[in-house]
Design an enzyme around this catalytic site. Structure first.
Site, PDB file in Angstrom:
ATOM      1  N   CYS A   1     -36.601 -29.279 -31.412  1.00  0.00           N
ATOM      2  CA  CYS A   1     -36.111 -30.156 -32.763  1.00  0.00           C
ATOM      3  C   CYS A   1     -35.972 -28.943 -33.955  1.00  0.00           C
ATOM      4  CB  CYS A   1     -37.406 -31.089 -33.287  1.00  0.00           C
ATOM      5  SG  CYS A   1     -37.203 -31.774 -34.708  1.00  0.00           S
TER       6      CYS A   1
ATOM      7  N   CYS B   1     -37.960 -29.690 -36.992  1.00  0.00           N
ATOM      8  CA  CYS B   1     -39.154 -29.584 -36.709  1.00  0.00           C
ATOM      9  C   CYS B   1     -39.724 -28.074 -37.185  1.00  0.00           C
ATOM     10  CB  CYS B   1     -39.667 -29.725 -35.272  1.00  0.00           C
ATOM     11  SG  CYS B   1     -39.565 -31.374 -34.993  1.00  0.00           S
TER      12      CYS B   1
END
Length: 103
Positions: A28, A31
Site C-alpha cells: 500500500c 500506507c
C-alpha cells in the site's frame, strides 16, 4: 487457533493509555506515506498513547472484525472501545486535529 485477537483485545482493553492502531499493508503506497507521520505522532504523544501497527495481509481476521475496507486506516481505542477512526493518508496536522481531542 490464532491467539492474536485475544492478545489484541487485552492490549486495547487493559492498556492504561489510549491505543492507536494503524491498519496497513506492505503493498500500500499511501500506507508507506503515512508511516513516518504515525511514527512522529508516536514520538510526540509518548506517554499519552500506545501506537501499534497491524499488517492487514498477515492478520485479515482483525481487518474483517473491524470492518477495514480501505487502508491505511487508523483507529483509536480507549478503554477497549473505538472512539475515532480515519481512513487514508493525511498530514500530521489533520491527524492531530482528529485524534487529540480523544486522548
Amino acid at each position: 487457533m490464532d491467539k492474536l485477537p485475544a492478545r489484541f483485545d487485552d492490549l486495547i482493553a487493559q492498556n492504561q493509555l489510549p491505543v492507536l492502531v494503524d491498519f496497513w499493508a506492505e503493498w500500500c503506497g499511501p500506507c508507506h506515506m503515512l508511516a513516518p507521520v504515525v511514527k512522529e505522532l508516536a514520538r510526540q504523544w509518548k506517554g499519552r498513547v500506545t501506537v501499534i501497527k497491524i499488517n492487514t495481509d498477515e492478520k485479515p481476521e482483525l481487518s474483517q472484525r473491524f470492518g477495514i475496507s480501505s487502508i491505511p486506516t487508523l483507529i483509536l481505542f480507549k478503554n477497549g472501545r473505538e472512539v475515532h477512526r480515519l481512513s487514508g493518508a493525511a498530514p500530521i496536522e489533520r491527524l492531530r486535529t482528529e485524534f487529540e481531542p480523544h486522548l
